[in-house]
Design an enzyme around this catalytic site. Structure first.
Site, PDB file in Angstrom:
ATOM      1  N   GLU A   1      -0.689   2.975  -6.799  1.00 26.80           N
ATOM      2  CA  GLU A   1       0.616   2.570  -6.284  1.00 26.80           C
ATOM      3  C   GLU A   1       1.551   2.171  -7.431  1.00 26.80           C
ATOM      4  OE1 GLU A   1      -0.338   0.592  -1.944  1.00 26.80           O
ATOM      5  OE2 GLU A   1      -0.440  -0.719  -3.691  1.00 26.80           O
ATOM      6  N   CYS A   2       2.710   2.776  -7.494  1.00 29.36           N
ATOM      7  CA  CYS A   2       3.806   2.396  -8.391  1.00 29.36           C
ATOM      8  C   CYS A   2       3.332   2.306  -9.849  1.00 29.36           C
ATOM      9  CB  CYS A   2       4.445   1.099  -7.908  1.00 29.36           C
ATOM     10  SG  CYS A   2       6.126   0.838  -8.524  1.00 29.36           S
ATOM     11  N   GLY A   3       3.061   1.122 -10.355  1.00 30.79           N
ATOM     12  CA  GLY A   3       2.578   1.003 -11.724  1.00 30.79           C
ATOM     13  C   GLY A   3       1.307   1.783 -11.948  1.00 30.79           C
TER      14      GLY A   3
END
Length: 454
Positions: free
Chosen positions: A334-336
């Site tokens: 997720e994301c990072g």
């Protein structure tokens, strides 16, 4: 039989009124009195809960009425209150600001209604005196279903300013009590950066800072009258959100957790454990290799862009991740975590699982709630599964069109967004932070997928 503990929600007319500072000060003051404090945060934010946890010594949980149904929110709250003497909830934005303009859905007010919490209204009193009382009157009468414990005026400029505020509030009948006027103090502020406050791990605020916050609050506010009130913590069956853990564990899942990867909803991890996962934590910044004998990998969000050079230097760990992806290990990012799987972050080499670089922008790329519908069967469930989450980032990845997309994505108002949820081998990467409480079986699907090794 439900427990009964005092419960307060810190709210304000608007963002930027000082809710987080007031919340941390209240948490520290209550802990100093020997109370066990259960902290919570309204909305999808990860950073404020990290600061709450640093003060309270226990996880702070998100209460979000858009991502999760009422029964799930009530269950999260009840579980978070175990063994606590008092519950403190930090609100989000303005008290009534939520998903829509016509009602309080997704707002702090909705959470206060659902939980029967009393509200402490924080007003930024800069550049106003009697007008603050008018503002308080409007907010406290706007929804008669809400109960207000009192009002705090923040950022008061002088003793004379405080006197004017007290006179103004005393002149308005039936207002909740003005509990205190808090002076401006720049030494009590928290550092900020592009996604909000600096995380608790990196802000380096020690016990002296938190005790200073408590001193500031207690010097101007009498907290004792607040504590006898004890609204009931809702009684909800244990099975609604997180079932009993499976024994023995059915899958061993490695979870990245350090200063660069620290954005996880506690319920996501707890639901994985309840579904039969043994979670093994590791640091992409410091560990040279992935944990051994794992069946899956969970790469949460955070700030990899701030640690890109150190991550790039950890070539053994990056090579492990790439080999694991190529051999079919289930990986959810997720994301990072997605950025860690990119070719590079602003030129610093990453794991290279996805054929695209991650590039930091000067302005925000995306912010808002997201609903996801799975296009095909995958790591999180069968096609048609609907999940809710939140997206907030300043980076972008120009993913080639040949990379499969697994998500249909829409805003909270239903407007469609480009398909997302990038898939490579058994890897699923996305900029969206999903809350597993938004679907009762997503954690079970993830664990089963890891166990089968498909």
């Amino acid at each position: 039989m439900a427990e009964r503990i005092p419960t307060f929600l810190i709210a304000a007319p608007a963002s930027g009124s000082g809710k987080t500072t007031l919340t941390l000060a209240l948490l520290a003051a209550l802990r100093r009195r020997g109370l066990r404090v259960a902290p919570f945060k309204v909305g999808p934010d990860f950073i404020d809960p990290g600061h709450h946890a640093a003060v309270c010594g226990r996880p702070s949980r998100n209460l979000d009425g858009w991502m999760c149904e009422e029964v799930v929110v009530r269950d999260i709250f009840r579980r978070g209150c175990r063994d606590a003497d008092v519950a403190v909830i930090e609100g989000v934005m303005g008290l009534f600001d939520g998903a829509r303009g016509a009602d309080d859905g997704g707002s702090s007010a909705e959470i206060a209604r659902w939980l029967g919490s009393r509200i402490l209204l924080v007003i930024d009193a800069r550049a106003q005196a009697r007008s603050a009382a008018a503002l308080a009157q409007g907010f406290t009468r706007f929804d008669p279903r809400l109960t207000f414990a009192g009002i705090l005026c923040n950022r008061v400029g002088s003793a004379r300013h405080a006197e004017l505020l007290r006179e103004a509030f005393a002149s308005v009948p039936e207002l909740p009590p003005l509990l205190g006027c808090l002076p401006r103090d720049g030494a009590l502020s928290l550092p900020e950066r592009h996604l909000g406050l600096v995380t608790a791990d990196e802000a380096h605020r020690d016990e002296t800072f938190y005790q200073g916050l408590a001193d500031w609050l207690e010097s101007h506010v009498n907290l004792s009258p607040l504590l006898p009130s004890a609204p009931e913590v809702p009684a909800v069956p244990e099975v609604l959100c997180v079932p009993a853990p499976q024994t023995p564990p059915r899958a061993r899942i490695a979870v990245a957790r350090d200063q660069a990867f620290c954005f996880y909803y506690p319920e996501n991890l707890e639901q994985l454990e309840a579904a039969g996962a043994e979670l093994v934590f590791f640091s992409p910044l410091r560990d040279a290799h992935l944990p051994r004998e794992i069946d899956g990998l969970y790469l949460g969000g955070g700030y990899p862009e701030l640690h890109a050079r150190q991550l790039a230097a950890n070539t053994g760990l990056l090579a492990d991740i790439r080999r694991a992806a190529l051999r079919g290990l289930p990986i959810y990012a997720e994301c990072g975590g997605l950025m860690l799987l990119a070719e590079n972050i602003d030129g610093q080499a990453m794991a290279g699982v996805f054929p695209a670089p991650a590039r930091m922008l000067r302005t925000r790329k995306a912010l808002g709630y997201r609903e996801v519908t799975l296009i095909r069967d995958g790591l999180l469930g069968p096609a048609g599964t609907r999940l809710r989450g939140h997206e907030f980032h300043y980076s972008e990845m120009a993913m080639p069109p040949e990379v499969p997309r697994l998500y249909h994505v829409s805003r909270r108002d239903g407007e469609a967004l480009p398909d997302e949820g990038y898939q490579a081998h058994n890897v699923l990467g996305s900029y969206i932070h999903l809350h597993f409480g938004s679907h009762p079986r997503v954690a079970e699907h993830f664990v089963q997928y890891c166990r089968k090794g498909v």
